[in-house]
Design an enzyme around this catalytic site. Structure first.
Site, PDB file in Angstrom:
ATOM      1  N   ASP A 138       0.852  -1.190   0.000  1.00 31.89           N
ATOM      2  CA  ASP A 138       0.000   0.000   0.000  1.00 31.89           C
ATOM      3  C   ASP A 138       0.890   1.243   0.000  1.00 31.89           C
ATOM      4  O   ASP A 138       1.808   1.358   0.826  1.00 31.89           O
ATOM      5  CB  ASP A 138      -0.918   0.009   1.226  1.00 31.89           C
ATOM      6  CG  ASP A 138      -1.962   1.108   1.152  1.00 31.89           C
ATOM      7  OD1 ASP A 138      -3.068   0.838   0.654  1.00 31.89           O
ATOM      8  OD2 ASP A 138      -1.659   2.240   1.579  1.00 31.89           O
ATOM      9  N   ASN A 170      -2.236  12.648  -4.333  1.00 35.43           N
ATOM     10  CA  ASN A 170      -3.285  13.083  -5.263  1.00 35.43           C
ATOM     11  C   ASN A 170      -3.723  14.513  -4.983  1.00 35.43           C
ATOM     12  O   ASN A 170      -3.923  15.316  -5.910  1.00 35.43           O
ATOM     13  CB  ASN A 170      -4.492  12.145  -5.171  1.00 35.43           C
ATOM     14  CG  ASN A 170      -4.323  10.896  -6.007  1.00 35.43           C
ATOM     15  OD1 ASN A 170      -3.606  10.885  -7.006  1.00 35.43           O
ATOM     16  ND2 ASN A 170      -4.974   9.819  -5.605  1.00 35.43           N
ATOM     17  N   HIS A 219      -4.153  13.898  -9.893  1.00 34.65           N
ATOM     18  CA  HIS A 219      -4.369  12.475 -10.173  1.00 34.65           C
ATOM     19  C   HIS A 219      -3.459  11.944 -11.269  1.00 34.65           C
ATOM     20  O   HIS A 219      -3.163  10.743 -11.297  1.00 34.65           O
ATOM     21  CB  HIS A 219      -5.836  12.239 -10.536  1.00 34.65           C
ATOM     22  CG  HIS A 219      -6.764  12.386  -9.365  1.00 34.65           C
ATOM     23  ND1 HIS A 219      -6.955  11.393  -8.430  1.00 34.65           N
ATOM     24  CD2 HIS A 219      -7.537  13.427  -8.963  1.00 34.65           C
ATOM     25  CE1 HIS A 219      -7.809  11.793  -7.510  1.00 34.65           C
ATOM     26  NE2 HIS A 219      -8.184  13.031  -7.806  1.00 34.65           N
ATOM     27  N   ASP A 245      -1.457   8.609 -10.782  1.00 34.74           N
ATOM     28  CA  ASP A 245      -1.500   7.466 -11.703  1.00 34.74           C
ATOM     29  C   ASP A 245      -0.094   6.996 -12.064  1.00 34.74           C
ATOM     30  O   ASP A 245       0.170   5.786 -12.151  1.00 34.74           O
ATOM     31  CB  ASP A 245      -2.259   7.840 -12.976  1.00 34.74           C
ATOM     32  CG  ASP A 245      -3.765   7.903 -12.758  1.00 34.74           C
ATOM     33  OD1 ASP A 245      -4.232   7.479 -11.681  1.00 34.74           O
ATOM     34  OD2 ASP A 245      -4.472   8.378 -13.672  1.00 34.74           O
ATOM     35  N   GLU A 293      -4.857   2.256  -4.105  1.00 33.97           N
ATOM     36  CA  GLU A 293      -3.393   2.187  -4.083  1.00 33.97           C
ATOM     37  C   GLU A 293      -2.889   0.900  -3.444  1.00 33.97           C
ATOM     38  O   GLU A 293      -1.719   0.791  -3.083  1.00 33.97           O
ATOM     39  CB  GLU A 293      -2.823   3.394  -3.330  1.00 33.97           C
ATOM     40  CG  GLU A 293      -3.072   3.401  -1.834  1.00 33.97           C
ATOM     41  CD  GLU A 293      -4.402   4.013  -1.426  1.00 33.97           C
ATOM     42  OE1 GLU A 293      -4.524   4.436  -0.260  1.00 33.97           O
ATOM     43  OE2 GLU A 293      -5.318   4.067  -2.272  1.00 33.97           O
TER      44      GLU A 293
END
Length: 218
Positions: A100, A108, A113, A117, A143
């Site tokens: 994680d 973010n 974003h 990504d 994530e």
């Protein structure tokens, strides 16, 4: 009498189709029909192959996370269940690893974003680069990523998780992003969900201990 007959028919004996020419036409028709039949069979075969490939591509797309290229949750559920059953039936070791990204929401919110990504792809790349043969890896959601390591004991799984953690830290160093991981080994009484739950507990323990680390659940 014969002359008048020839004049009325408008042809001469030399203009009448010969037996040889008729035979040639016959074989030409046979050859053309055979060639046409072969082309039709090849077309039907090519169409069938194309349809099969298109179906398999759609099936693969349905099992794959479009951003990272790893399995998605649906693809994971099928492959992980088969792998777990195989190892349980043969009483072989099997380890689950949860990854994680630390403070991903902050990434973010701060960078957008698109950057988020790219960081997800960087972690997926690190997971894939160190993935042993036969292992199953997926983006579990958001994530969070999960890996099943076949025939692996805890030291092997820990080495793998540390390699992923280090590789990701190098790839994401520009943003200073890190990843935490939790590991569990299959117990004889485990179901797949219990194994994953214990690996997830290891992940939460890593977060609670300060993040950017790997925690093994015995």
């Amino acid at each position: 009498m014969a002359d008048s007959h020839l004049q009325s028919s408008g042809t001469t004996p030399d203009e009448q189709p010969t037996e040889r020419s008729q035979l040639a036409i016959y074989w030409l028709v046979i050859a053309f029909s055979a060639a046409l039949g072969l082309l039709l069979r090849r077309y039907r075969f090519a169409f069938a192959v194309q349809s099969l490939l298109a179906h398999e591509a759609l099936q693969a797309q349905a099992r794959t996370d479009t951003l990272t290229g790893l399995l998605n949750r649906n693809g994971w559920n099928r492959q992980a269940a088969r792998m777990f059953q195989y190892h349980r039936n043969r009483d072989r070791p099997l380890c689950a690893v949860f990854f994680d990204i630390d403070h991903f929401k902050r990434v973010n919110d701060t960078h957008g974003h698109a950057v988020g990504d790219r960081i997800l792809v960087q972690l997926a790349t690190a997971i894939r680069q160190h993935l042993p043969d036969g292992a199953v890896a997926a983006r579990f959601g958001g994530e969070e990523f999960v890996v099943l390591l076949p025939a692996a004991e805890l030291p092997t799984a820990s080495t793998y998780a540390e390699a992923v953690r280090g590789g990701f830290a190098t790839a994401a160093r520009a943003r200073g992003v890190r990843v935490s991981a939790g590991i569990a080994r299959r117990r004889p009484s485990d179901s797949l969900s219990r194994l994953l739950r214990r690996a997830d507990e290891g992940l939460y323990a890593a977060k609670a201990a300060g993040r950017d680390r790997v925690v093994v659940v015995e």
